[in-house]
Design an enzyme around this catalytic site. Structure first.
Site, PDB file in Angstrom:
ATOM      1  N   THR A 147      29.974  36.525  48.943  1.00 15.19           N
ATOM      2  CA  THR A 147      29.472  36.180  47.614  1.00 15.19           C
ATOM      3  C   THR A 147      29.845  34.733  47.321  1.00 15.19           C
ATOM      4  O   THR A 147      30.957  34.297  47.628  1.00 15.19           O
ATOM      5  CB  THR A 147      29.937  37.185  46.531  1.00 15.19           C
ATOM      6  OG1 THR A 147      29.109  37.017  45.374  1.00 15.19           O
ATOM      7  CG2 THR A 147      31.393  37.013  46.132  1.00 15.19           C
ATOM      8  N   HIS A 185      31.028  41.162  42.729  1.00 15.25           N
ATOM      9  CA  HIS A 185      31.040  39.838  42.069  1.00 15.25           C
ATOM     10  C   HIS A 185      31.069  40.109  40.567  1.00 15.25           C
ATOM     11  O   HIS A 185      30.031  40.318  39.933  1.00 15.25           O
ATOM     12  CB  HIS A 185      29.783  39.072  42.480  1.00 15.25           C
ATOM     13  CG  HIS A 185      29.715  37.655  41.979  1.00 15.25           C
ATOM     14  ND1 HIS A 185      29.341  36.609  42.791  1.00 15.25           N
ATOM     15  CD2 HIS A 185      29.944  37.101  40.764  1.00 15.25           C
ATOM     16  CE1 HIS A 185      29.355  35.477  42.083  1.00 15.25           C
ATOM     17  NE2 HIS A 185      29.703  35.758  40.849  1.00 15.25           N
ATOM     18  N   CYS A 197      33.884  34.016  37.375  1.00 15.86           N
ATOM     19  CA  CYS A 197      33.680  35.326  38.004  1.00 15.86           C
ATOM     20  C   CYS A 197      34.753  35.570  39.056  1.00 15.86           C
ATOM     21  O   CYS A 197      35.360  34.628  39.563  1.00 15.86           O
ATOM     22  CB  CYS A 197      32.308  35.398  38.674  1.00 15.86           C
ATOM     23  SG  CYS A 197      30.901  35.409  37.545  1.00 15.86           S
TER      24      CYS A 197
END
Lengths: 204, 160
Positions: free
Chosen positions: B23, B46, B29
């Site tokens: 990711t 994620h 995040c």
């Protein structure tokens, strides 16, 4: 896409983008002493994951300048320069030969923040006269990193209530097309209601 | 070239050896990798926000408190066991230094806290944590070995 919207809603927001960006382009032209070209604004609801694609992908190195806008229509402005474009811009600002900058130091970061400030200020000034609403830009902040990382803070604010974000996007170009930047106006939750109400457009 | 599968923002995926889960562009995040060393099954989420707001969750992969149970469930469906899972995580940065540090601006930190809290409650040991700071991260989970790779633009890469 928001299913309740007609073409008129998109057209009104495109006009908002057009008017704001026109004034911002003039200010940028004066600052850089360069001709600035401006693309027709793009208004779209985008899933979070597709926003970074607009900037060449989530891992693309960019310089992003973020400004929160206090208003009856609270919004966020994000000005994004792909890293190489940010270097070119610094070369022009500091009257250096094009291609000389290869890093963004503290002075460069402040200069880019100021460019963001000038773009946002002029954009919001014309938005104010168009809508009659007040827009006050807060102090800008810069992040130089992967596009996804620069964007996700802006998107997280919308994540609590939505899976998509509305972007009013304009692309500016200088020196032919060598320097380009993306300007995003991102209205927060109740901001769209306020903008449409101010312009007499039904919005439920 | 090993097969890599991309996990998008506010998404999650499960894979078995020798696939690699990736990711990219984590700012505030957090990328959470869970791994069952015996079954060689890995999961990567994620995560964008700490907590789902009420019952109307359109996308559970977006929130720590709904993404992690879902990730474990999907891994168990593939043959992993929760008691064998270990966790590695990265991200949760504060990308912009804004003057007024309101709660929304600490989103990265709050994401990390919510994830650690959930993992602790579920007795899933955290083997590596590369969180905070003001820089973006890309992560890869190698489901063959459980190795967790964290890449940055200016700070090189680390293997956990």
């Amino acid at each position: 896409m928001n299913p309740k919207w007609s073409d008129m809603h998109y057209d009104v927001l495109k006009e908002v983008g057009n008017i704001g960006a026109g004034n911002a382009a003039t200010a940028l032209a004066a600052l850089l002493n360069q001709q600035i070209k401006m693309q027709v604004p793009n208004v779209a609801w985008l899933p979070f994951d597709e926003v970074a694609d607009r900037l060449g992908g989530a891992e693309e190195p960019v310089a992003g300048i973020l400004l929160n806008v206090e208003s009856d229509a609270p919004s966020t402005i994000l000005v994004v320069f792909p890293l190489q474009q940010a270097y070119f811009l610094l070369d022009i600002l500091f009257s250096r030969p094009l291609g000389q900058s290869d890093t963004i130091d503290e002075v460069g970061a402040s200069a880019l923040e100021e460019v963001g400030n000038i773009l946002a200020g002029s954009y919001l000034t014309s938005l104010s006269s168009f809508t009659g609403l007040t827009f006050v830009p807060m102090v800008p902040a810069i992040a130089v990193d992967m596009a996804g990382a620069v964007l996700d803070y802006v998107l997280a604010e919308f994540g609590q209530i939505a899976d998509q974000v509305l972007l009013i996007e304009t692309e500016f170009q200088a020196l032919g097309e060598d320097i380009y930047s993306y300007f995003f106006l991102v209205p927060k939750a109740d901001a769209l209601k306020a903008i449409f109400a101010a312009l007499g457009v039904d919005y439920t | 070239m090993r097969k890599k599968r991309r996990v998008g923002m506010a998404d999650l995926a499960v894979a078995g050896s020798p696939e690699i889960l990736v990711t990219i562009g984590l700012g505030s995040c957090v990328g959470v990798a869970l791994y069952d060393n015996r079954a060689r099954i890995g999961g990567l989420a994620h995560i964008m926000l700490p907590k789902a707001n009420g019952p109307l969750v359109s996308n559970p992969a977006k929130f720590a408190d709904t993404a992690l149970p879902l990730l474990v469930k999907k891994m168990e469906q593939r043959g992993a066991l929760q008691r064998r899972l270990t966790a590695k995580l990265a991200g949760g940065a504060q990308m912009f230094k804004l003057e007024r540090a309101t709660d929304t601006m600490r989103i990265g930190e709050r994401n990390t806290e919510a994830i650690i809290e959930w993992l602790t409650e579920e007795n899933i040991p955290v083997l590596a944590q590369d969180t905070g700071g003001s820089w973006g991260r890309t992560v890869e989970l190698d489901t063959e070995t459980g190795e967790f790779l964290v890449r940055t633009i200016a700070r090189g890469e680390k293997r956990y």
